[in-house]
Write an enzyme that holds these catalytic residues in place. Sequence first.
Site, PDB file in Angstrom:
ATOM      1  N   GLU A   5      -0.007   8.318 -11.588  1.00 47.32           N
ATOM      2  CA  GLU A   5       1.098   8.899 -10.838  1.00 47.32           C
ATOM      3  C   GLU A   5       2.236   7.897 -10.757  1.00 47.32           C
ATOM      4  O   GLU A   5       2.044   6.703 -10.973  1.00 47.32           O
ATOM      5  CB  GLU A   5       0.653   9.316  -9.433  1.00 47.32           C
ATOM      6  N   LYS A  58      -4.520   0.336   5.370  1.00 46.33           N
ATOM      7  CA  LYS A  58      -3.629   0.308   6.522  1.00 46.33           C
ATOM      8  C   LYS A  58      -4.132  -0.729   7.530  1.00 46.33           C
ATOM      9  O   LYS A  58      -5.319  -0.779   7.828  1.00 46.33           O
ATOM     10  CB  LYS A  58      -3.599   1.689   7.179  1.00 46.33           C
TER      11      LYS A  58
END
Length: 170
Positions: A36, A74
């Site tokens: 991607e 994260k």
Amino acid sequence: DGGGGRGIRLVSKAADLKTAVQRCIAESPSGKVFVEKAAVDGFKHIEVQIVGDGKGGVKHVWERDCSMQRRFQKIVEVAPAVVADRSTVVQVIAAAMRMAQGVKYLGLGTFEFLVNIDKKEFYFLEINPRIQVEHTISESIAGIDLVQEQLLLAQGLTDHTASLPTTADV
């Protein structure tokens, strides 16, 4: 399908592609990979917490900015996202709501996007169809118990979500 940041490689030149693909395949339980566009410079990782009743009724519990990461994991989340111009964030929330309504989403889910506020563009990443560890930040800004919401939805109770924001509230 590696999860936890496994199987992700940033390729900036063609000479690195073959090795990167081989490493990603090795880290993938299914042995499958996809490519991607890399949206890295100026992009934020913003996710929208969704609550769906399985019949097309969808609410959101605002968004979280998960841009502070280490090795694609994260480490700090901020809610709501701290941006001067919220117009693109509003579009992101609306897109998450449309997707959830379109599939008649049931339960809690996190709809994740890469967002460039300056360019006013965003890309859909993925849906995590479960409650995530970072749900507590959404709970704290919305004043609701998402685990309780999930349990009530699992029991078929859908009318209790009336106080959650809808598309019109974005």
